[in-house]
Enzyme design. Structure first.
Site, PDB file in Angstrom:
ATOM      1  N   GLU A 164      24.670  23.630   2.215  1.00  0.00           N
ATOM      2  CA  GLU A 164      24.273  24.861   1.646  1.00  0.00           C
ATOM      3  C   GLU A 164      23.525  24.390   0.154  1.00  0.00           C
ATOM      4  O   GLU A 164      22.528  24.933  -0.339  1.00  0.00           O
ATOM      5  CB  GLU A 164      25.493  25.916   1.439  1.00  0.00           C
ATOM      6  CG  GLU A 164      25.662  26.683   2.663  1.00  0.00           C
ATOM      7  CD  GLU A 164      24.604  27.317   3.400  1.00  0.00           C
ATOM      8  OE1 GLU A 164      23.811  27.802   2.713  1.00  0.00           O
ATOM      9  OE2 GLU A 164      24.794  27.345   4.401  1.00  0.00           O
TER      10      GLU A 164
ATOM     11  N   HIS B 105      17.200  23.784   6.158  1.00  0.00           N
ATOM     12  CA  HIS B 105      18.551  23.596   7.042  1.00  0.00           C
ATOM     13  C   HIS B 105      17.824  22.872   8.346  1.00  0.00           C
ATOM     14  O   HIS B 105      18.309  22.051   8.913  1.00  0.00           O
ATOM     15  CB  HIS B 105      19.067  24.907   7.226  1.00  0.00           C
ATOM     16  CG  HIS B 105      19.878  25.137   6.375  1.00  0.00           C
ATOM     17  ND1 HIS B 105      21.023  24.476   5.760  1.00  0.00           N
ATOM     18  CD2 HIS B 105      20.437  26.561   5.901  1.00  0.00           C
ATOM     19  CE1 HIS B 105      21.783  24.996   4.999  1.00  0.00           C
ATOM     20  NE2 HIS B 105      21.364  26.379   4.829  1.00  0.00           N
TER      21      HIS B 105
ATOM     22  N   GLU C 101      16.609  28.522   4.083  1.00  0.00           N
ATOM     23  CA  GLU C 101      16.738  28.302   5.656  1.00  0.00           C
ATOM     24  C   GLU C 101      15.939  27.565   6.325  1.00  0.00           C
ATOM     25  O   GLU C 101      16.576  26.690   7.406  1.00  0.00           O
ATOM     26  CB  GLU C 101      16.493  29.856   6.188  1.00  0.00           C
ATOM     27  CG  GLU C 101      17.412  30.848   5.852  1.00  0.00           C
ATOM     28  CD  GLU C 101      18.851  30.501   5.931  1.00  0.00           C
ATOM     29  OE1 GLU C 101      19.247  29.867   6.951  1.00  0.00           O
ATOM     30  OE2 GLU C 101      19.810  30.693   5.077  1.00  0.00           O
TER      31      GLU C 101
END
Length: 305
Positions: free
Chosen positions: A220, A146, A143
């Site tokens: 992703e 990102h 995460e």
């Protein structure tokens, strides 16, 4: 990308630039078409779109956490969670994001915010109950990748443009049906203009939908790779992916439906067992593809590549 120790990804950067450029062209054509159809409608739609874009870009962190019923937690409230994030920040030389927890049994996590200074990393109580510390570290490193890659901000803008097309379509239909068209109900041009509004909006939405889905799938894989290389434990991330995907299949359908609007931002999509969808429309690559990449990275690390 900001200067962190996360592995850079030129492929992701180029895809983000191309996606935003193409979306920009689509929406310039979209707004222009509205002005041609009706200058008044075009002006109204443009103002509304700019206001919504401003709100979503600058307040996306607050909007998303509110929608997920998440709350920020202090190190005293969640010491283990903060401890994991502190380790990732030390490893990646990244600024620490705000930390939040959403009280839901759906095991997932997401990052939101327009940049590293305004980032929020949120995990669900369902995820915390199911993962061990090493697996949790892999998910949170994913995460935070990102955020480091800046694809959170790009996806926020890109997803907004699709919403904007639907919003302007509705405005166009209501304006046409209850405004100017209603006063000229005998004019065949009214029907033609209404069809043009719907057609232009549908094309803009379809193009933005496909572009954002393609970018979402690639980002992703990029975050998986960056997290695996940073932690040096691709197997832990693979284990978390396998576990979370299997656990989501056991979550009640109503809970999954409530979470599905956030799929593009989740660690894994909130779809139950038996769900199938064309790769063209998926927000995430298949579990098999993600595990294959992690297995390849594991081999590279073992060989010292």
């Amino acid at each position: 990308m900001a200067r962190t120790r996360y592995a850079s990804d030129r492929g992701l950067t180029s895809r983000m630039l191309v996606t935003m450029f193409l979306l920009g062209l689509v929406y310039v054509a979209f707004v222009t078409a509205f002005f041609v159809i009706s200058p008044k409608l075009g002006a109204i739609g443009l103002v509304i779109a700019l206001v919504f874009l401003f709100v979503q870009y600058f307040f996306s962190d607050k909007i998303t956490t509110f929608a997920m019923h998440a709350r920020e937690v202090s190190p005293e409230e969640a010491p283990e969670l903060h401890g994991v994030i502190d380790r990732i920040c030390a490893m990646s030389d990244s600024p620490k994001p705000r930390v939040a927890i959403a009280d839901t049994d759906v095991p997932n996590a997401f990052a939101t915010g327009r940049n590293q200074k305004n980032a929020v990393v949120c995990v669900t109580t369902g995820l915390l109950r199911r993962l061990d510390p090493v697996e949790l570290e892999g998910v949170l490193a994913h995460e935070m990748a990102h955020v480091a890659h800046k694809d959170v901000a790009v996806m926020t803008i890109a997803s907004f443009l699709g919403i904007c097309a639907g919003l302007l379509t509705r405005i166009g239909l209501e304006f046409g049906l209850w405004g100017g068209f209603n006063r000229r109900n005998n004019d065949n041009n009214a029907a033609v203009m209404l069809m043009a509004v719907v057609a232009v909006s549908a094309v803009a939405y379809a193009i933005s939908f496909l572009l954002t889905r393609a970018l979402s799938r690639y980002r992703e894989l990029s975050a998986d790779r960056a997290a695996a290389l940073l932690t040096g434990r691709p197997s832990a991330l693979a284990s978390a992916l396998t576990k979370v995907t299997g656990e989501i299949a056991r979550i009640p359908t109503n809970d999954l439906r409530a979470a599905q609007p956030f799929n593009a931002f989740f660690f894994t999509p909130a779809f139950g067992k038996g769900f199938s969808v064309s790769q063209l429309f998926s927000t995430h690559p298949t579990l098999e593809k993600r595990l294959e990449q992690l297995n390849k990275i594991s081999g590279e690390l073992s060989r010292g590549v």
